[in-house]
Design a protein around this motif. Structure first.
Motif, PDB file in Angstrom:
ATOM      1  N   LEU A  47      13.718 -20.277  23.232  1.00  0.00           N
ATOM      2  CA  LEU A  47      12.775 -19.174  23.425  1.00  0.00           C
ATOM      3  C   LEU A  47      11.955 -18.915  22.174  1.00  0.00           C
ATOM      4  CD1 LEU A  47      14.391 -16.488  25.698  1.00  0.00           C
ATOM      5  CD2 LEU A  47      12.959 -18.430  26.237  1.00  0.00           C
ATOM      6  N   GLU A  48      12.542 -19.204  21.008  1.00  0.00           N
ATOM      7  CA  GLU A  48      11.746 -19.049  19.784  1.00  0.00           C
ATOM      8  C   GLU A  48      10.589 -20.040  19.779  1.00  0.00           C
ATOM      9  OE1 GLU A  48      14.474 -19.090  16.465  1.00  0.00           O
ATOM     10  OE2 GLU A  48      15.539 -17.373  17.344  1.00  0.00           O
ATOM     11  N   ILE A  49      10.813 -21.213  20.341  1.00  0.00           N
ATOM     12  CA  ILE A  49       9.706 -22.178  20.443  1.00  0.00           C
ATOM     13  C   ILE A  49       8.700 -21.706  21.495  1.00  0.00           C
ATOM     14  CG2 ILE A  49       9.084 -24.555  21.063  1.00  0.00           C
ATOM     15  CD1 ILE A  49      11.850 -25.390  19.989  1.00  0.00           C
ATOM     16  N   LEU A  50       9.215 -21.298  22.644  1.00  0.00           N
ATOM     17  CA  LEU A  50       8.299 -20.849  23.706  1.00  0.00           C
ATOM     18  C   LEU A  50       7.567 -19.566  23.326  1.00  0.00           C
ATOM     19  CD1 LEU A  50      10.373 -21.633  26.932  1.00  0.00           C
ATOM     20  CD2 LEU A  50       8.390 -22.871  26.061  1.00  0.00           C
ATOM     21  N   ALA A  70      10.031 -38.926  33.274  1.00  0.00           N
ATOM     22  CA  ALA A  70       9.251 -39.372  32.105  1.00  0.00           C
ATOM     23  C   ALA A  70       8.073 -38.430  31.837  1.00  0.00           C
ATOM     24  CB  ALA A  70       8.759 -40.799  32.321  1.00  0.00           C
ATOM     25  N   GLU A  71       7.469 -37.952  32.903  1.00  0.00           N
ATOM     26  CA  GLU A  71       6.340 -37.027  32.726  1.00  0.00           C
ATOM     27  C   GLU A  71       6.814 -35.700  32.158  1.00  0.00           C
ATOM     28  OE1 GLU A  71       3.365 -38.005  36.417  1.00  0.00           O
ATOM     29  OE2 GLU A  71       5.328 -37.228  36.959  1.00  0.00           O
ATOM     30  N   ILE A  72       7.987 -35.262  32.621  1.00  0.00           N
ATOM     31  CA  ILE A  72       8.520 -33.987  32.136  1.00  0.00           C
ATOM     32  C   ILE A  72       8.873 -34.114  30.650  1.00  0.00           C
ATOM     33  CG2 ILE A  72      10.356 -32.268  32.418  1.00  0.00           C
ATOM     34  CD1 ILE A  72      10.573 -33.232  35.380  1.00  0.00           C
ATOM     35  N   ILE A  73       9.472 -35.248  30.294  1.00  0.00           N
ATOM     36  CA  ILE A  73       9.838 -35.475  28.891  1.00  0.00           C
ATOM     37  C   ILE A  73       8.591 -35.470  28.014  1.00  0.00           C
ATOM     38  CG2 ILE A  73      10.664 -37.281  27.293  1.00  0.00           C
ATOM     39  CD1 ILE A  73      12.845 -37.894  29.369  1.00  0.00           C
ATOM     40  N   GLU A  74       7.569 -36.135  28.501  1.00  0.00           N
ATOM     41  CA  GLU A  74       6.321 -36.201  27.732  1.00  0.00           C
ATOM     42  C   GLU A  74       5.787 -34.785  27.468  1.00  0.00           C
ATOM     43  OE1 GLU A  74       2.318 -36.964  26.767  1.00  0.00           O
ATOM     44  OE2 GLU A  74       2.523 -36.754  28.940  1.00  0.00           O
ATOM     45  N   GLN A  75       5.833 -33.970  28.500  1.00  0.00           N
ATOM     46  CA  GLN A  75       5.327 -32.610  28.338  1.00  0.00           C
ATOM     47  C   GLN A  75       6.226 -31.786  27.414  1.00  0.00           C
ATOM     48  OE1 GLN A  75       3.742 -30.430  31.731  1.00  0.00           O
ATOM     49  NE2 GLN A  75       2.552 -29.641  30.020  1.00  0.00           N
ATOM     50  N   SER A  76       7.538 -32.012  27.493  1.00  0.00           N
ATOM     51  CA  SER A  76       8.435 -31.227  26.643  1.00  0.00           C
ATOM     52  C   SER A  76       8.239 -31.610  25.171  1.00  0.00           C
ATOM     53  CB  SER A  76       9.892 -31.365  27.073  1.00  0.00           C
ATOM     54  OG  SER A  76      10.432 -32.565  26.616  1.00  0.00           O
ATOM     55  N   ARG A  77       7.874 -32.870  24.940  1.00  0.00           N
ATOM     56  CA  ARG A  77       7.549 -33.260  23.553  1.00  0.00           C
ATOM     57  C   ARG A  77       6.304 -32.516  23.085  1.00  0.00           C
ATOM     58  NH1 ARG A  77      10.289 -37.773  21.736  1.00  0.00           N
ATOM     59  NH2 ARG A  77      10.975 -39.248  23.336  1.00  0.00           N
ATOM     60  N   ARG A  78       5.319 -32.439  23.964  1.00  0.00           N
ATOM     61  CA  ARG A  78       4.072 -31.793  23.566  1.00  0.00           C
ATOM     62  C   ARG A  78       4.254 -30.305  23.290  1.00  0.00           C
ATOM     63  NH1 ARG A  78       0.192 -32.245  27.733  1.00  0.00           N
ATOM     64  NH2 ARG A  78       1.398 -33.872  28.735  1.00  0.00           N
ATOM     65  N   ILE A  79       5.074 -29.630  24.089  1.00  0.00           N
ATOM     66  CA  ILE A  79       5.226 -28.196  23.841  1.00  0.00           C
ATOM     67  C   ILE A  79       6.268 -27.912  22.763  1.00  0.00           C
ATOM     68  CG2 ILE A  79       4.437 -27.556  26.147  1.00  0.00           C
ATOM     69  CD1 ILE A  79       7.195 -27.027  27.013  1.00  0.00           C
ATOM     70  N   GLY A  80       7.003 -28.935  22.352  1.00  0.00           N
ATOM     71  CA  GLY A  80       7.884 -28.774  21.195  1.00  0.00           C
ATOM     72  C   GLY A  80       9.330 -28.445  21.512  1.00  0.00           C
ATOM     73  N   THR A  81       9.734 -28.559  22.785  1.00  0.00           N
ATOM     74  CA  THR A  81      11.108 -28.204  23.127  1.00  0.00           C
ATOM     75  C   THR A  81      12.042 -29.414  23.238  1.00  0.00           C
ATOM     76  OG1 THR A  81      10.413 -28.174  25.455  1.00  0.00           O
ATOM     77  CG2 THR A  81      10.557 -26.052  24.335  1.00  0.00           C
ATOM     78  N   TYR A  82      11.487 -30.615  23.269  1.00  0.00           N
ATOM     79  CA  TYR A  82      12.293 -31.794  23.599  1.00  0.00           C
ATOM     80  C   TYR A  82      13.477 -32.002  22.656  1.00  0.00           C
ATOM     81  CZ  TYR A  82      13.560 -36.629  24.553  1.00  0.00           C
ATOM     82  OH  TYR A  82      14.261 -37.753  24.860  1.00  0.00           O
ATOM     83  N   GLU A  83      13.203 -32.007  21.355  1.00  0.00           N
ATOM     84  CA  GLU A  83      14.249 -32.306  20.370  1.00  0.00           C
ATOM     85  C   GLU A  83      15.448 -31.376  20.537  1.00  0.00           C
ATOM     86  OE1 GLU A  83      14.260 -34.905  18.526  1.00  0.00           O
ATOM     87  OE2 GLU A  83      12.237 -35.477  19.181  1.00  0.00           O
ATOM     88  N   LEU A  84      15.143 -30.125  20.816  1.00  0.00           N
ATOM     89  CA  LEU A  84      16.217 -29.151  20.983  1.00  0.00           C
ATOM     90  C   LEU A  84      16.921 -29.343  22.333  1.00  0.00           C
ATOM     91  CD1 LEU A  84      17.519 -26.792  19.626  1.00  0.00           C
ATOM     92  CD2 LEU A  84      15.705 -25.322  20.495  1.00  0.00           C
TER      93      LEU A  84
END
Ligand code: ATP
Ligand code: MG
Length: 401
Positions: free
Chosen positions: A225-228, A320-334
């Motif tokens: 949530l801190e990222i969002l 794969a599309e969802i992962i790509e988007q999560s990388r862009r918004i910055g949540t993927y690594e977490l």
């Protein structure tokens, strides 16, 4: 010369009565997102949002923030000049870059004020001839090294040299409130982001297994949530202890059916929270066929537990599309960090994939589901996560067109 930011929105979404509401919401969102960055005032004028800047305003930092404000289609750093051709020429001259890579340029003019004596093509020709004479550069409309934009509005001309792409979407709050089921995995933060982008205020519910399992997922969703919070500056999170409810359910629910019964109870609890918060829908990160609980039959059976609309922004997206988007918004690594939410508790390897609501009603008949639902709501911890405006932001890529 006065510097300001001129931000534009897509007007297509704005037919009729919702327009003033949209514009107010966008001004508020911009004010909130740029607090502390040297913005003197945020105004709505002539279908644009104008940010008047203090001399010490930090353009790089502002760019980063404005790119994350939903509702903005594009924006530029601009100079305010009098709406007069001679004054515009006088204003442009000292701003043109010298000793630079620029060999070619293009002038693009728009005229929002039809009482201005020249048409847009005439303004372009006049200013084009002036810049060419002043610099010796060539005109190249298709691939100009420098794009000079002039917008004539009543009482002013805005001059700018580049444009940043905005986030698009609709400003926060114009679409009402929803409750998102946030798991800490990859999908639900992306689903929440997509629905925020459509102008919904999102309230979050997370079901965790603490203290039966380590409480990692609780900390993880707060960090998510801190990222969002970059996109929604203030978020409310309900943390529901789910393990005690699961311990009760396993006494009567055969292992194969547990995932579906858990999900149905989650939906009921989320719905009760949504009603308290005046929210109009639930949101999940479900995607058709991704796992056993997301077959068409199970989606229907789970949804039958609530009377609220269930929004599934990712339903037609590949992983794969969802992962790509999560990388862009910055949540993927977490999201990919290991955790244990409640979903792994007491479930078999092969859960049922074709359940029906009737079957479930039968299985749930002997259980005090309403009581469990109330327990869930009453034992929830509520947290508010807020954006820290001046924290270090990633550097943004300049888009110059
Ligand atoms: P995610 O990546 O979002 O965890 P998933 O692919 O793991 O999704 P499921 O575990 O079947 O899929 O969950 C489907 C959806 O149900 C999630 O996207 C989320 O909206 C909701 N959900 C699942 N577990 C929880 C939880 N512990 N708390 C809140 N919501 C949850
Ligand atoms: Mg999950």
């Amino acid at each position: 010369m006065e510097r300001l930011v001129v931000a534009k929105y897509h007007e297509i979404a704005l037919k009729g009565n919702n327009r003033p509401m949209f514009e107010r919401a966008l001004v508020q969102a911009v004010q909130a997102a740029t607090r502390g960055l040297g913005v003197k005032s945020v105004l709505h004028r002539h279908s644009r949002v104008l940010l008047e800047l203090a001399p010490d305003a930090d353009w790089e930092h502002l760019t980063g923030r404005l790119k994350e404000v939903f509702g903005i289609a594009n924006f530029s750093l601009a100079y305010r000049l009098p709406a007069d051709l001679a004054a515009i020429k006088e204003g442009i001259a000292p701003l043109l870059p010298s000793n630079s890579y620029v060999q070619t340029f293009a002038v693009r003019a728009t005229r929002n004020d039809k009482s201005f004596p020249l048409t847009s093509p005439e303004i372009q020709r006049e200013l084009g001839a002036f810049v060419k004479a002043h610099t010796g550069w060539g005109v190249d409309l298709a691939h100009a090294d420098l794009s000079i934009r002039v917008e004539i509005v009543p009482g002013a001309a805005y001059l700018s040299f580049g444009q940043e792409q905005g986030a698009g979407g609709l400003p926060a709050g114009v679409s009402g409130t929803v409750v998102s089921l946030l798991s800490g995995g990859i999908d639900s933060p992306v689903a929440s982001y997509r629905i925020m982008k459509r102008g919904a205020r999102v309230i979050f519910v997370h079901f965790h297994a603490f203290p039966v399992l380590w409480g990692i997922s609780r900390d993880k969703v707060q960090a998510l949530l801190e990222i969002l919070a970059r996109y929604q500056l203030r978020s409310r999170l309900y943390l529901v202890p789910f393990a005690p409810l699961q311990q009760r359910l396993i006494l009567s629910v055969p292992p194969r059916y547990r995932v579906v019964v858990y999900r149905r109870l989650m939906f009921r609890i989320a719905e009760a929270i949504a009603r308290q918060e005046n929210a109009g829908a639930l949101v999940t990160g479900e995607s058709l066929g991704q796992v056993a609980s997301q077959t068409l039959q199970n989606l229907a059976t789970i949804e039958a537990a609530t009377t609220m609309p269930v929004l599934r922004p990712l339903i037609g997206m590949d992983k794969a599309e969802i992962i790509e988007q999560s990388r862009r918004i910055g949540t993927y690594e977490l999201s990919i960090e290991p955790d244990e939410d409640c979903c792994t508790l007491f479930v078999p390897k092969h859960p049922v994939t074709r359940s029906t609501p009737q079957e479930m009603q039968h299985i749930e008949a002997g259980i005090d589901i309403d009581g469990l639902m109330r327990t869930g709501v009453n034992t929830a911890e509520v947290k508010d996560v807020t954006f820290v405006p001046l924290q270090e932001l990633p550097r943004v890529e300049r888009v110059t067109r």
